[in-house]
Design a protein around this motif. Structure first.
Motif, PDB file in Angstrom:
ATOM      1  N   ARG A   1       4.608 -28.673  18.557  1.00 14.62           N
ATOM      2  CA  ARG A   1       3.186 -28.296  18.540  1.00 14.62           C
ATOM      3  C   ARG A   1       2.991 -26.906  17.945  1.00 14.62           C
ATOM      4  O   ARG A   1       2.048 -26.666  17.188  1.00 14.62           O
ATOM      5  CB  ARG A   1       2.645 -28.343  19.970  1.00 14.62           C
TER       6      ARG A   1
ATOM      7  N   LYS B   1      -6.677 -10.498  19.569  1.00 16.21           N
ATOM      8  CA  LYS B   1      -6.986 -10.985  20.920  1.00 16.21           C
ATOM      9  C   LYS B   1      -7.645 -12.375  20.889  1.00 16.21           C
ATOM     10  O   LYS B   1      -7.301 -13.254  21.688  1.00 16.21           O
ATOM     11  CB  LYS B   1      -7.919  -9.993  21.620  1.00 16.21           C
ATOM     12  N   LYS B   2      -8.569 -12.558  19.970  1.00 12.40           N
ATOM     13  CA  LYS B   2      -9.271 -13.847  19.926  1.00 12.40           C
ATOM     14  C   LYS B   2      -8.849 -14.702  18.732  1.00 12.40           C
ATOM     15  O   LYS B   2      -9.330 -15.817  18.558  1.00 12.40           O
ATOM     16  CB  LYS B   2     -10.775 -13.615  19.884  1.00 12.40           C
TER      17      LYS B   2
ATOM     18  N   ILE C   1       2.350 -17.718  18.711  1.00  6.56           N
ATOM     19  CA  ILE C   1       2.313 -18.748  19.759  1.00  6.56           C
ATOM     20  C   ILE C   1       3.472 -18.463  20.710  1.00  6.56           C
ATOM     21  O   ILE C   1       4.614 -18.293  20.262  1.00  6.56           O
ATOM     22  CB  ILE C   1       2.419 -20.162  19.162  1.00  6.56           C
TER      23      ILE C   1
ATOM     24  N   LYS D   1      -5.370 -15.386  17.524  1.00  2.98           N
ATOM     25  CA  LYS D   1      -3.933 -15.134  17.653  1.00  2.98           C
ATOM     26  C   LYS D   1      -3.162 -15.670  16.452  1.00  2.98           C
ATOM     27  O   LYS D   1      -3.457 -16.736  15.922  1.00  2.98           O
ATOM     28  CB  LYS D   1      -3.423 -15.785  18.941  1.00  2.98           C
TER      29      LYS D   1
ATOM     30  N   ILE E   1      -3.244 -31.336  20.435  1.00  2.00           N
ATOM     31  CA  ILE E   1      -4.301 -30.633  21.206  1.00  2.00           C
ATOM     32  C   ILE E   1      -4.939 -29.485  20.407  1.00  2.00           C
ATOM     33  O   ILE E   1      -6.163 -29.443  20.253  1.00  2.00           O
ATOM     34  CB  ILE E   1      -3.760 -30.104  22.551  1.00  2.00           C
ATOM     35  N   PRO E   2      -4.158 -28.551  19.865  1.00  2.00           N
ATOM     36  CA  PRO E   2      -4.819 -27.395  19.229  1.00  2.00           C
ATOM     37  C   PRO E   2      -5.262 -27.627  17.787  1.00  2.00           C
ATOM     38  O   PRO E   2      -5.916 -26.763  17.207  1.00  2.00           O
ATOM     39  CB  PRO E   2      -3.726 -26.320  19.269  1.00  2.00           C
ATOM     40  N   LEU E   3      -4.909 -28.772  17.216  1.00  2.00           N
ATOM     41  CA  LEU E   3      -5.241 -28.985  15.803  1.00  2.00           C
ATOM     42  C   LEU E   3      -6.697 -29.404  15.657  1.00  2.00           C
ATOM     43  O   LEU E   3      -7.125 -30.376  16.282  1.00  2.00           O
ATOM     44  CB  LEU E   3      -4.334 -30.065  15.196  1.00  2.00           C
ATOM     45  N   PRO E   4      -7.468 -28.681  14.832  1.00  2.00           N
ATOM     46  CA  PRO E   4      -8.870 -29.043  14.669  1.00  2.00           C
ATOM     47  C   PRO E   4      -9.011 -30.427  14.043  1.00  2.00           C
ATOM     48  O   PRO E   4      -9.904 -31.198  14.376  1.00  2.00           O
ATOM     49  CB  PRO E   4      -9.433 -27.964  13.740  1.00  2.00           C
TER      50      PRO E   4
ATOM     51  N   HIS F   1       3.126 -26.098  29.448  1.00  2.00           N
ATOM     52  CA  HIS F   1       1.737 -26.102  28.966  1.00  2.00           C
ATOM     53  C   HIS F   1       1.440 -27.457  28.353  1.00  2.00           C
ATOM     54  O   HIS F   1       1.149 -27.565  27.164  1.00  2.00           O
ATOM     55  CB  HIS F   1       1.519 -24.976  27.960  1.00  2.00           C
ATOM     56  N   LEU F   2       1.561 -28.476  29.184  1.00  2.00           N
ATOM     57  CA  LEU F   2       1.343 -29.840  28.699  1.00  2.00           C
ATOM     58  C   LEU F   2       0.412 -30.593  29.657  1.00  2.00           C
ATOM     59  O   LEU F   2       0.383 -30.296  30.844  1.00  2.00           O
ATOM     60  CB  LEU F   2       2.675 -30.594  28.615  1.00  2.00           C
ATOM     61  N   LEU F   3      -0.296 -31.546  29.091  1.00  2.00           N
ATOM     62  CA  LEU F   3      -1.121 -32.432  29.921  1.00  2.00           C
ATOM     63  C   LEU F   3      -0.229 -33.600  30.338  1.00  2.00           C
ATOM     64  O   LEU F   3       0.063 -34.487  29.531  1.00  2.00           O
ATOM     65  CB  LEU F   3      -2.328 -32.932  29.127  1.00  2.00           C
TER      66      LEU F   3
ATOM     67  N   GLN G   1       1.613 -25.812  13.538  1.00  2.00           N
ATOM     68  CA  GLN G   1       0.456 -24.945  13.268  1.00  2.00           C
ATOM     69  C   GLN G   1       0.769 -23.802  12.302  1.00  2.00           C
ATOM     70  O   GLN G   1      -0.129 -23.073  11.894  1.00  2.00           O
ATOM     71  CB  GLN G   1      -0.059 -24.350  14.593  1.00  2.00           C
TER      72      GLN G   1
END
Lengths: 260, 205
Positions: free
Chosen positions: B140, B69-70, B75, B72, B95-98, B82-84, B144
């Motif tokens: 994207r 759940k937390k 994807i 995942k 975006i999701p890459l640290p 789901h884009l800006l 990952q």
């Protein structure tokens, strides 16, 4: 988002600056009123010098006394002669027995109503050997002004706490809600859960410390270049820091599930 | 890697999707196709852990969806964007890459060139076509290296040529052990296994 945090840092810095100016203004004005008290010494006259010596020994250790000077009768005569150009009456004046005087200077900050009553009680014990002269009206006016100033300062202080809480909580929630879309996309694209909470924490650290450090730096710079004579207690900066930390906690609670 | 057992979706006490057993290993390309209202999207959401109102169990590496759940391991690329829109292609990909490593940077550029986004990397997403936008989401996801990439209505965004390009991009993740599960209305080529939804049942072809 970076613009948001920068904007918040600037706003908090400006509010803290205003808060510090209130404190500095209060301290400065209070010093002026207290100096008025310090500048008004009490004069005590007695024909018996030993009584004044006893009195001096009794009160000189009090924290509200800054200085005590005993002026001999001969010095008084000499002063009168030189001040009023009485050289011709020198012999006449010498024939009089003049009292010895004692001048008591006060620490304006500490010479308040309780201290004044205490001193008057002590002086009463030495009556009628000693007579004292003190400008009580001037002292009372200064005390009233300090009282009004202090009340105003406390109201201002409370106002700044409330204003800081309101502004920082409002901006925190506003900018976090504004970034909801980003975080929604961040999570749906595979970003780590919990990163938002972590980032909220780090932002809180930045918001709490950067404006305070900037204000401290400004304060010490002014002190270093001797442009500021007023001292600010460390605890005052502690209260400012605590207020910002509390605002972050409230904002975090208000955002609740959004920070997931 | 993915095990689905006794899976069923219900609507008003009527079961409309049944999977007796589905086993999906690593590095596989799976296509599940069927008509509208057959529960394809809900199946993907169930695997992703966004939908729990189903019967049976879904296990990823022997652990239920609740476990992930937390954290995942899947994807989901669904029909919504789901884009800006006001950010660049590059910003949307990372975006999701640290932290973007040099290797990731190089690979992103390679994949963007494959998707004909190489010269559009600095452009705002709102100026791009819907297929380019979907390419961004796929790149994207792929970069990952998750365990499973779930793509809903795969053929909606791409023509046949772009579909091949999209699968080539997916190969980067597949070669690293990830599996792709894509749903569609028609049977898609170039997939290792195809499942058809017929008479409310998912049947392996």
């Amino acid at each position: 988002m970076k613009k948001g945090i920068f904007f918040q840092i600037v706003v908090i810095f400006i509010i803290l600056l205003g808060w510090n100016l209130l404190h500095i203004g209060y301290q400065f004005q209070k010093d002026v009123f207290e100096n008025n008290i310090s500048d008004s010494p009490m004069m005590i006259l007695s024909m018996q010098e030993d009584v004044l010596e006893q009195l001096k020994l009794r009160i000189e250790k009090k924290n509200y006394i800054s200085d005590i000077i005993i002026i001999q009768d001969s010095v008084i005569a000499q002063t009168l002669i030189s001040n009023y150009d009485l050289d011709d009456s020198k012999e006449t004046l010498k024939s009089y027995i003049l009292p010895t005087a004692m001048q008591i200077s006060f620490v304006g900050e500490k010479f308040q109503i309780e201290q004044k009553l205490e001193l008057e009680r002590i002086l009463l014990e030495y009556t009628p050997e000693v007579i004292h002269y003190f400008d009580s009206a001037k002292w009372q006016i200064a005390q009233n002004k300090i009282s009004i100033l202090t009340n105003g300062y406390y109201w201002g202080f409370g106002g700044f706490i409330l204003f800081m809480l309101f502004i920082s909580i409002f901006f925190r929630i506003h900018f976090e809600m504004k970034s909801n879309t980003f975080w929604k996309i961040f999570h749906s694209s595979g970003g780590h859960f919990g990163k938002r909470r972590k980032q909220f924490f780090f932002k809180s650290i930045h918001l709490a410390f950067i404006p305070i450090i900037l204000n401290l730096a400004l304060y010490y710079a002014l002190k270093y270049f001797q442009l500021l004579s007023v001292e600010i207690d460390y605890r005052f900066f502690g209260i400012e820091l605590l207020t910002i930390v509390i605002s972050s906690l409230f904002a975090g609670l208000a955002l609740g599930e959004n920070l997931k | 890697m993915l095990k689905i057992e006794g899976f069923s979706l219900s609507r008003e006490n009527e079961k409309f999707m049944l999977i007796n057993e589905m086993l999906i290993g690593s590095s596989m390309r799976i296509n599940i196709f069927g008509n509208n209202d057959t529960g394809r999207s809900l199946l993907l959401k169930s695997i992703h852990g966004d939908y729990y109102n189903y019967g049976g169990q879904i296990l990823i590496k022997d652990k239920s969806a609740l476990f992930y759940k937390k954290k995942k391991k899947t994807i989901l690329i669904d029909n919504t964007s789901h884009l800006l829109e006001n950010e660049s292609v590059w910003k949307n990909i990372i975006i999701p890459l640290p932290k973007v490593t040099a290797r990731q940077k190089q690979k992103i550029m390679e994949l963007c060139v494959m998707a004909q986004l190489g010269d559009k990397i600095g452009l705002k997403v709102k100026t791009l076509s819907s297929s380019s936008k979907k390419f961004i989401e796929i790149i994207r996801a792929v970069i990952q290296l998750p365990q499973i990439i779930l793509i809903d209505d795969f053929e909606n965004y791409f023509d046949d040529i772009n579909m091949i390009t999209a699968l080539e991009i997916c190969n980067f993740a597949i070669n690293s052990g990830a599996s792709i599960i894509a749903t569609s209305k028609r049977k898609l080529d170039d997939f290792d296994v195809n499942y058809r939804i017929q008479d409310s049942k998912v049947v392996k072809l």
